[in-house]
Design a protein around this motif. Structure first.
Motif, PDB file in Angstrom:
ATOM      1  N   ASP A  37      95.650  10.057  26.050  1.00 26.84           N
ATOM      2  CA  ASP A  37      96.207  11.404  25.928  1.00 26.84           C
ATOM      3  C   ASP A  37      97.556  11.426  26.630  1.00 26.84           C
ATOM      4  O   ASP A  37      98.065  10.391  27.051  1.00 26.84           O
ATOM      5  N   ASP A  38      98.177  12.591  26.733  1.00 23.73           N
ATOM      6  CA  ASP A  38      99.475  12.661  27.416  1.00 23.73           C
ATOM      7  C   ASP A  38      99.344  12.299  28.885  1.00 23.73           C
ATOM      8  O   ASP A  38     100.252  11.724  29.475  1.00 23.73           O
ATOM      9  N   CYS A  39      98.228  12.669  29.478  1.00 27.33           N
ATOM     10  CA  CYS A  39      97.952  12.354  30.881  1.00 27.33           C
ATOM     11  C   CYS A  39      96.509  11.896  31.006  1.00 27.33           C
ATOM     12  O   CYS A  39      95.668  12.243  30.180  1.00 27.33           O
ATOM     13  N   ALA A  40      96.232  11.132  32.051  1.00 24.76           N
ATOM     14  CA  ALA A  40      94.860  10.920  32.470  1.00 24.76           C
ATOM     15  C   ALA A  40      94.455  12.118  33.335  1.00 24.76           C
ATOM     16  O   ALA A  40      95.305  12.778  33.937  1.00 24.76           O
TER      17      ALA A  40
ATOM     18  N   VAL B 100      91.874  13.226  36.485  1.00 21.47           N
ATOM     19  CA  VAL B 100      91.064  12.678  37.567  1.00 21.47           C
ATOM     20  C   VAL B 100      90.542  13.817  38.440  1.00 21.47           C
ATOM     21  O   VAL B 100      91.304  14.717  38.809  1.00 21.47           O
TER      22      VAL B 100
ATOM     23  N   GLN C  71      92.001  19.590  39.336  1.00 21.43           N
ATOM     24  CA  GLN C  71      91.991  18.276  38.702  1.00 21.43           C
ATOM     25  C   GLN C  71      93.419  17.722  38.707  1.00 21.43           C
ATOM     26  O   GLN C  71      94.373  18.485  38.620  1.00 21.43           O
ATOM     27  N   LEU C  72      93.521  16.399  38.821  1.00 21.81           N
ATOM     28  CA  LEU C  72      94.832  15.754  38.772  1.00 21.81           C
ATOM     29  C   LEU C  72      95.154  15.307  37.350  1.00 21.81           C
ATOM     30  O   LEU C  72      94.286  14.740  36.675  1.00 21.81           O
ATOM     31  N   ALA C  73      96.380  15.520  36.930  1.00 24.42           N
ATOM     32  CA  ALA C  73      96.879  14.951  35.675  1.00 24.42           C
ATOM     33  C   ALA C  73      97.919  13.898  36.039  1.00 24.42           C
ATOM     34  O   ALA C  73      98.786  14.150  36.875  1.00 24.42           O
TER      35      ALA C  73
ATOM     36  N   LEU D 177     103.096  16.247  31.497  1.00 28.28           N
ATOM     37  CA  LEU D 177     102.330  17.243  32.249  1.00 28.28           C
ATOM     38  C   LEU D 177     102.283  18.562  31.475  1.00 28.28           C
ATOM     39  O   LEU D 177     101.225  19.198  31.365  1.00 28.28           O
TER      40      LEU D 177
ATOM     41  N   ALA E  66     102.398  19.026  28.363  1.00 30.06           N
ATOM     42  CA  ALA E  66     101.525  18.900  27.196  1.00 30.06           C
ATOM     43  C   ALA E  66     100.042  19.008  27.558  1.00 30.06           C
ATOM     44  O   ALA E  66      99.209  19.249  26.689  1.00 30.06           O
ATOM     45  N   MET E  67      99.695  18.810  28.828  1.00 35.86           N
ATOM     46  CA  MET E  67      98.309  18.986  29.275  1.00 35.86           C
ATOM     47  C   MET E  67      98.092  20.370  29.890  1.00 35.86           C
ATOM     48  O   MET E  67      96.978  20.726  30.238  1.00 35.86           O
TER      49      MET E  67
ATOM     50  N   LEU F 201      95.731  20.917  37.656  1.00 35.90           N
ATOM     51  CA  LEU F 201      95.263  21.967  36.749  1.00 35.90           C
ATOM     52  C   LEU F 201      93.788  22.228  37.018  1.00 35.90           C
ATOM     53  O   LEU F 201      93.091  21.357  37.546  1.00 35.90           O
TER      54      LEU F 201
ATOM     55  N   ALA G 117      92.573  21.593  30.628  1.00 38.66           N
ATOM     56  CA  ALA G 117      93.579  20.699  30.034  1.00 38.66           C
ATOM     57  C   ALA G 117      93.675  20.886  28.522  1.00 38.66           C
ATOM     58  O   ALA G 117      92.663  21.080  27.838  1.00 38.66           O
ATOM     59  N   LEU G 118      94.898  20.810  28.015  1.00 41.58           N
ATOM     60  CA  LEU G 118      95.151  20.874  26.571  1.00 41.58           C
ATOM     61  C   LEU G 118      95.109  19.453  26.034  1.00 41.58           C
ATOM     62  O   LEU G 118      96.081  18.725  26.094  1.00 41.58           O
ATOM     63  N   ARG G 119      93.943  19.043  25.556  1.00 41.20           N
ATOM     64  CA  ARG G 119      93.735  17.655  25.154  1.00 41.20           C
ATOM     65  C   ARG G 119      94.037  17.433  23.677  1.00 41.20           C
ATOM     66  O   ARG G 119      94.033  18.360  22.877  1.00 41.20           O
ATOM     67  N   ARG G 120      94.266  16.162  23.337  1.00 41.21           N
ATOM     68  CA  ARG G 120      94.558  15.834  21.944  1.00 41.21           C
ATOM     69  C   ARG G 120      93.336  15.946  21.044  1.00 41.21           C
ATOM     70  O   ARG G 120      93.477  16.057  19.827  1.00 41.21           O
TER      71      ARG G 120
ATOM     72  N   ALA H 274      97.003  19.995  22.420  1.00 41.26           N
ATOM     73  CA  ALA H 274      98.470  19.919  22.554  1.00 41.26           C
ATOM     74  C   ALA H 274      98.890  18.494  22.859  1.00 41.26           C
ATOM     75  O   ALA H 274      98.108  17.698  23.379  1.00 41.26           O
ATOM     76  N   LEU H 275     100.137  18.190  22.532  1.00 40.19           N
ATOM     77  CA  LEU H 275     100.805  16.976  23.018  1.00 40.19           C
ATOM     78  C   LEU H 275     102.299  17.222  22.987  1.00 40.19           C
ATOM     79  O   LEU H 275     102.766  18.239  22.478  1.00 40.19           O
TER      80      LEU H 275
END
Lengths: 333, 333
Positions: free
Chosen positions: A39-42, A44, B51-53, B86, B88-89, B148, B153-156, B219-220
């Motif tokens: 994806d755009d980011c992981a 965690v 959460q970390l991106a 970032l 995009a997520m 976030l 998260a806005l995932r693919r 999103a991406l």
């Protein structure tokens, strides 16, 4: 599934295929990793109450490794030097990202490189969570993430006057191997190969770093030579030090060389990836226990002093004058 | 302070001086950053419950930018493409690391590069927490960290059949500028300069990404061209889509070009760094409000469908056949 006749066609072999084919990691599953590669980011989820340790290292062909370096060993080394930074803080490895610039997508090279990289990652339960690949001169950039309890990090600025100075493992064999490649000295092939192993496949001292939490004061990993790196501890802790020159643990191959070379390469070698750390005199037994618990040799080599500067002493406590300098990327041709 | 006579001398100009001189960031202080540049690792205290991106991008001279690229704009762009991930997520920027391979430590270049980089970092309250510098072919690798709320998260992989497809801003001007540099087409100098601005200094859509949390599904960011990048959403969400070809928002300069070029460069340009996202039809007003709140134009350009593949439709709903492909680093010479 077949595409409708007016669909757009996507290229068949892509950056995404490359990542999927070579860098899928099957043996590590970590509940902290909410979303990995793709994806755009992981994403965690850090362990509640834990602090993150983050480090990044870039390895350039012809600078940090030979252009014809064995790809498996190179994969190992790129991650090892990053894990070594986590070890030096006392952090437990969690995850890493990989950015890779490659002259070409050579399947044989990629296969071996990824095997070397992922074998070490698996051994440390460290998840590959993201990356980037591009065409260009060979360059490998890894960013690594670890966790540790707040307040437990082994920082460079925490050395105290009176602390013992310790180093892990043995020093100088990587530099000796380089001297062999550069024909600065003659080494028998077997000896050269043994020393080269230390250069190509350094061991990140993760277990020792963890065992030194609460035991050591300051620590760092020795990548550019002991005196230069110890200098960073002295500078940031605003202290000086003396080193017992001939108590420095030389690598197995280096220890068979003459005194002058032993001194030179243990003090100012490079690519050692051992830990240099300071600990109170009262913690000597605990340091030795940490070494045993992590199966890592530890050697006491000097002490932290109030007087600024670094003094090199021989076995009789007499000062030794040496012309040495640490490796620096922009002051070295 | 003077060194004792038997002290070791350290080199005067070093990698560390370089970082201190050019990359010290004075205007951002973040209580989450427990330790920044200068130790083996940076130490970060993530916000509890967040959460970390994490994303990494590597930019290579001659591939992602011209070897003589303006250093200020290059500094901006390197961070912008990471912040775009970032955005995009839907993550808020927190910090980044910088690894830099440089042919030489040119003070003028470093001054401008760091100014461009840190100006954008400051604008997004994003702390430079660590890095690595080395000598080698020009290569810039940034790893960026954002936060976030879990589950936001806005995932693919989250596009739903029936979703509208939206894009932010305008597409194609960066590709048009490149066509100008490559002499594929003739552009008046003023027009070329205007388009080139979009190529050299893309705007990461951070505010829009944050405003789309809970509003958009998938999103991406569009870095390799809309059709290729939208293809990732379709593939991971296991859906298809149709695009209203002539509703795609062309950049200011591109919109003055002929229909064929407009279609080509909005669909398969590259370097746009706009967001492509999907949202339920019921959220149309919310999407428009998110665009307004973030001062970012948003345009509805198509819809997610069950039938696999991507269909391009003209204003009359008729399929359009185009030969296009997305940019890929290993299938492109």
């Amino acid at each position: 599934m077949t595409s409708p006749p007016h669909s757009v066609q996507y290229p068949m072999l892509s950056e995404f295929d490359l990542i999927k084919r070579y860098f899928a990691q099957h043996s590590v599953t970590d509940p902290r990793i909410a979303l990995g590669i793709g994806d755009d980011c992981a994403l965690v989820n850090p362990t509640p109450g834990m602090q993150l340790a983050i480090s990044t290292d870039m390895l350039v062909s012809g600078r940090h490794f030979f252009p014809d370096a064995d790809a498996f060993m190179l994969g190992h080394k790129c991650l090892a030097v990053n894990l070594s930074d986590l070890a030096a803080m006392g952090a437990a490895p969690m995850a890493f990202t990989l950015a890779l610039s490659l002259p070409e997508a050579n399947p044989d090279w990629l296969e071996k490189f990824s095997q070397g990289l992922l074998a070490l990652a698996d051994a440390h339960q460290c998840s590959l969570i993201g990356g980037d690949t591009t065409k260009g001169p060979l360059n490998i950039c890894i960013t690594v993430f670890g966790e540790l309890p707040p307040g437990s990090a082994l920082r460079r600025d925490a050395a105290q006057v009176g602390d013992d100075i310790w180093v892990s493992g043995a020093l100088g064999d990587a530099r000796l191997a380089l001297a062999g490649y550069w024909k600065e000295i003659h080494l028998e092939p077997a000896a050269h190969q043994q020393a080269a192993q230390r250069m190509h496949q350094p061991t990140p001292r993760i277990a020792l770093g963890l065992a030194l939490r609460g035991v050591a004061n300051a620590a760092l990993d020795i990548s550019d030579g002991l005196i230069g790196d110890l200098g960073h501890i002295l500078e940031r802790s605003k202290v000086g030090a003396s080193l017992q020159l001939d108590s420095l643990p030389a690598g197995l191959v280096l220890s068979q060389q003459a005194l002058e070379l032993r001194r030179k390469f243990t003090l100012a070698g490079g690519d050692d990836y051992e830990l240099c750390f300071t600990a109170p005199v009262a913690h000597r037994a605990k340091v030795i226990a940490a070494g045993s618990a992590s199966a890592t040799p530890v050697t006491r080599v000097g002490c932290i002093e109030q007087a600024p500067g670094l003094r090199l002493l021989d076995d009789f406590g007499q000062p030794v004058q040496l012309q040495l300098s640490s490796f620096d990327h922009f002051s070295t041709p």
